[in-house]
Design an enzyme around this catalytic site. Structure first.
Site, PDB file in Angstrom:
ATOM      1  CG  HIS A 156      -5.117 -54.861 -41.601  1.00 44.74           C
ATOM      2  ND1 HIS A 156      -5.860 -54.352 -40.565  1.00 44.74           N
ATOM      3  CD2 HIS A 156      -5.304 -56.219 -41.570  1.00 44.74           C
ATOM      4  CE1 HIS A 156      -6.475 -55.350 -39.936  1.00 44.74           C
ATOM      5  NE2 HIS A 156      -6.156 -56.494 -40.521  1.00 44.74           N
ATOM      6  CE  LYS A 160      -8.762 -54.790 -43.551  1.00 42.41           C
ATOM      7  NZ  LYS A 160      -9.513 -55.892 -44.170  1.00 42.41           N
TER       8      LYS A 160
HETATM    9  P1  NAD Z   1      -6.768 -60.784 -52.395  1.00 44.79           P
HETATM   10  O1  NAD Z   1      -7.093 -59.590 -53.215  1.00 44.79           O
HETATM   11  O2  NAD Z   1      -5.355 -61.227 -52.274  1.00 44.79           O
HETATM   12  O3  NAD Z   1      -7.623 -62.060 -52.916  1.00 44.79           O
HETATM   13  C1  NAD Z   1      -8.928 -61.999 -53.390  1.00 44.79           C
HETATM   14  C2  NAD Z   1      -9.097 -63.062 -54.458  1.00 44.79           C
HETATM   15  O4  NAD Z   1     -10.473 -63.077 -54.873  1.00 44.79           O
HETATM   16  C3  NAD Z   1      -8.248 -62.770 -55.727  1.00 44.79           C
HETATM   17  O5  NAD Z   1      -7.544 -63.933 -56.113  1.00 44.79           O
HETATM   18  C4  NAD Z   1      -9.300 -62.392 -56.754  1.00 44.79           C
HETATM   19  O6  NAD Z   1      -8.931 -62.718 -58.090  1.00 44.79           O
HETATM   20  C5  NAD Z   1     -10.483 -63.245 -56.275  1.00 44.79           C
HETATM   21  N1  NAD Z   1     -11.740 -62.836 -56.895  1.00 44.79           N
HETATM   22  C6  NAD Z   1     -12.168 -61.564 -57.183  1.00 44.79           C
HETATM   23  N2  NAD Z   1     -13.347 -61.612 -57.846  1.00 44.79           N
HETATM   24  C7  NAD Z   1     -13.672 -62.925 -57.949  1.00 44.79           C
HETATM   25  C8  NAD Z   1     -14.754 -63.615 -58.542  1.00 44.79           C
HETATM   26  N3  NAD Z   1     -15.764 -62.961 -59.155  1.00 44.79           N
HETATM   27  N4  NAD Z   1     -14.778 -64.964 -58.473  1.00 44.79           N
HETATM   28  C9  NAD Z   1     -13.762 -65.647 -57.863  1.00 44.79           C
HETATM   29  N5  NAD Z   1     -12.696 -65.056 -57.309  1.00 44.79           N
HETATM   30  C10 NAD Z   1     -12.666 -63.707 -57.347  1.00 44.79           C
HETATM   31  O7  NAD Z   1      -7.385 -60.487 -50.954  1.00 44.79           O
HETATM   32  P2  NAD Z   1      -7.044 -61.198 -49.546  1.00 44.79           P
HETATM   33  O8  NAD Z   1      -5.973 -60.443 -48.841  1.00 44.79           O
HETATM   34  O9  NAD Z   1      -6.899 -62.673 -49.751  1.00 44.79           O
HETATM   35  O10 NAD Z   1      -8.395 -60.865 -48.740  1.00 44.79           O
HETATM   36  C11 NAD Z   1      -9.661 -61.272 -49.228  1.00 44.79           C
HETATM   37  C12 NAD Z   1     -10.745 -60.892 -48.212  1.00 44.79           C
HETATM   38  O11 NAD Z   1     -10.542 -61.629 -47.001  1.00 44.79           O
HETATM   39  C13 NAD Z   1     -10.726 -59.402 -47.803  1.00 44.79           C
HETATM   40  O12 NAD Z   1     -12.059 -58.966 -47.614  1.00 44.79           O
HETATM   41  C14 NAD Z   1      -9.983 -59.418 -46.462  1.00 44.79           C
HETATM   42  O13 NAD Z   1     -10.320 -58.331 -45.617  1.00 44.79           O
HETATM   43  C15 NAD Z   1     -10.490 -60.726 -45.898  1.00 44.79           C
HETATM   44  N6  NAD Z   1      -9.661 -61.343 -44.839  1.00 44.79           N
HETATM   45  C16 NAD Z   1     -10.343 -61.946 -43.831  1.00 44.79           C
HETATM   46  C17 NAD Z   1      -9.661 -62.628 -42.848  1.00 44.79           C
HETATM   47  C18 NAD Z   1     -10.450 -63.375 -41.794  1.00 44.79           C
HETATM   48  O14 NAD Z   1      -9.855 -64.031 -40.907  1.00 44.79           O
HETATM   49  N7  NAD Z   1     -11.796 -63.327 -41.853  1.00 44.79           N
HETATM   50  C19 NAD Z   1      -8.260 -62.678 -42.867  1.00 44.79           C
HETATM   51  C20 NAD Z   1      -7.584 -62.042 -43.920  1.00 44.79           C
HETATM   52  C21 NAD Z   1      -8.301 -61.388 -44.912  1.00 44.79           C
END
Ligand code: NAD
Length: 268
Positions: A156, A160
């Site tokens: 990744h 991450k």
């Molecule tokens: P990222 O850091 O780009 O985004 C996370 C967002 O959450 C940010 O905008 C942050 O400000 C926000 N956030 C943090 N605290 C918050 C709060 N208290 N209230 C509201 N918003 C809040 O991360 P990302 O790359 O988008 O990944 C997020 C999660 O999704 C990770 O755990 C990642 O592993 C997971 N993910 C899952 C899949 C899937 O298919 N299930 C795919 C990609 C990523």
């Protein structure tokens, strides 16, 4: 009537894609968007994040408004935040799609207890390809049995924060179940130093973090004189976002319980 969807973590890498994926569908409508207090995007139209047409939905810095206006909240954030979303939605008839990974066992227990009272979709990977891959992995493990060593390699991007990926762990669980093993006791995470010979009952995990890799997983089954490698490569985050929005529309019609993408695709 379209399903009313809200996105928490709307400013994140996945949040932005989710806004775009909702806009693509006729059977879904964006009715709420939120992110953490202090984010630059609070107070702007959600279209600023997705780069699409104006939505009329303002990015909020709390959950109370989006919970009121939505049938389903989609949350890709962090484990503590996702649990707070479940708490905010549990008594309001609002379902939750969780994409977040990296939950510890205690947090997973809390998540499962919410599922007795509300519909929850929880998958470490919302791509259709990975969902089908899980089926292939189970079939291969059953056919190959204990004579083949299993190793799971995932890669990744550098941002991450959890390892191994939730998808790699899910793949390990599927293989371990098919082989009659418990992943908690048979997993080996990385190797270094004088490790001794490989224990045939283990499932190994290797993690790569580099550059902008969206997500790659290979499960290797190695026997004597041959090996099989089953690989999934994601090249665009939209594949996760489209799957999650499809899952949200499906979830809006389900009773309390915990579901994953295999339910959405009718595989279980
Ligand atoms: P990222 O850091 O780009 O985004 C996370 C967002 O959450 C940010 O905008 C942050 O400000 C926000 N956030 C943090 N605290 C918050 C709060 N208290 N209230 C509201 N918003 C809040 O991360 P990302 O790359 O988008 O990944 C997020 C999660 O999704 C990770 O755990 C990642 O592993 C997971 N993910 C899952 C899949 C899937 O298919 N299930 C795919 C990609 C990523």
């Amino acid at each position: 009537m379209p399903t009313n969807l809200a996105v928490n973590g709307a400013a994140g890498r996945m949040g932005r894609q989710l806004l775009g994926a909702i806009a693509e569908r006729d059977d879904a409508m964006l009715t709420g968007a939120s992110d953490a207090p202090g984010q630059a995007s609070i107070g702007v139209d959600a279209s600023v994040l997705s780069g699409g047409a104006s939505t009329g939905v303002t990015v909020e810095d709390n959950l109370s408004t989006i919970v009121k206006t939505s049938d389903v909240v989609i949350d890709f954030t962090a484990p503590k935040v996702s649990l707070a979303v479940l708490e905010a939605c549990v008594d309001t008839d609002t379902a939750v799609v969780i994409g977040t990974t990296g939950f510890d066992p205690e947090q997973l227990e809390q998540l499962n207890s919410y599922a007795k009272r509300m519909p929850i979709m929880f998958a470490p990977n919302y791509s259709i390809g990975v969902t089908v891959t899980l089926d292939l992995l189970e079939k291969a493990a059953r056919a190959l049995g204990d004579d083949y060593d299993v190793e799971i390699i995932e890669a990744h991007h550098r941002h991450k924060v959890d390892a191994p990926s939730g998808t790699a762990i899910k793949m390990g669980e599927v293989v371990a179940d098919a082989l009659g093993r418990d992943l908690a006791t048979c997993a080996v995470y990385g190797r270094q130093g004088i490790t001794g010979e490989r224990d045939t009952q283990t499932i190994g995990f290797e993690t790569i973090r580099a550059g902008d890799i969206i997500g790659e997983h290979t499960v290797l089954y190695a026997g004597n004189g041959e090996r099989i490698e089953i690989t999934h490569r994601a090249t665009d985050r939209m594949t996760f976002a489209r799957g999650a929005v499809r899952a949200a529309v499906w979830l809006s019609k389900q009773p309390a319980g915990i579901y994953d993408m295999r339910n959405v695709l009718g595989l279980v």
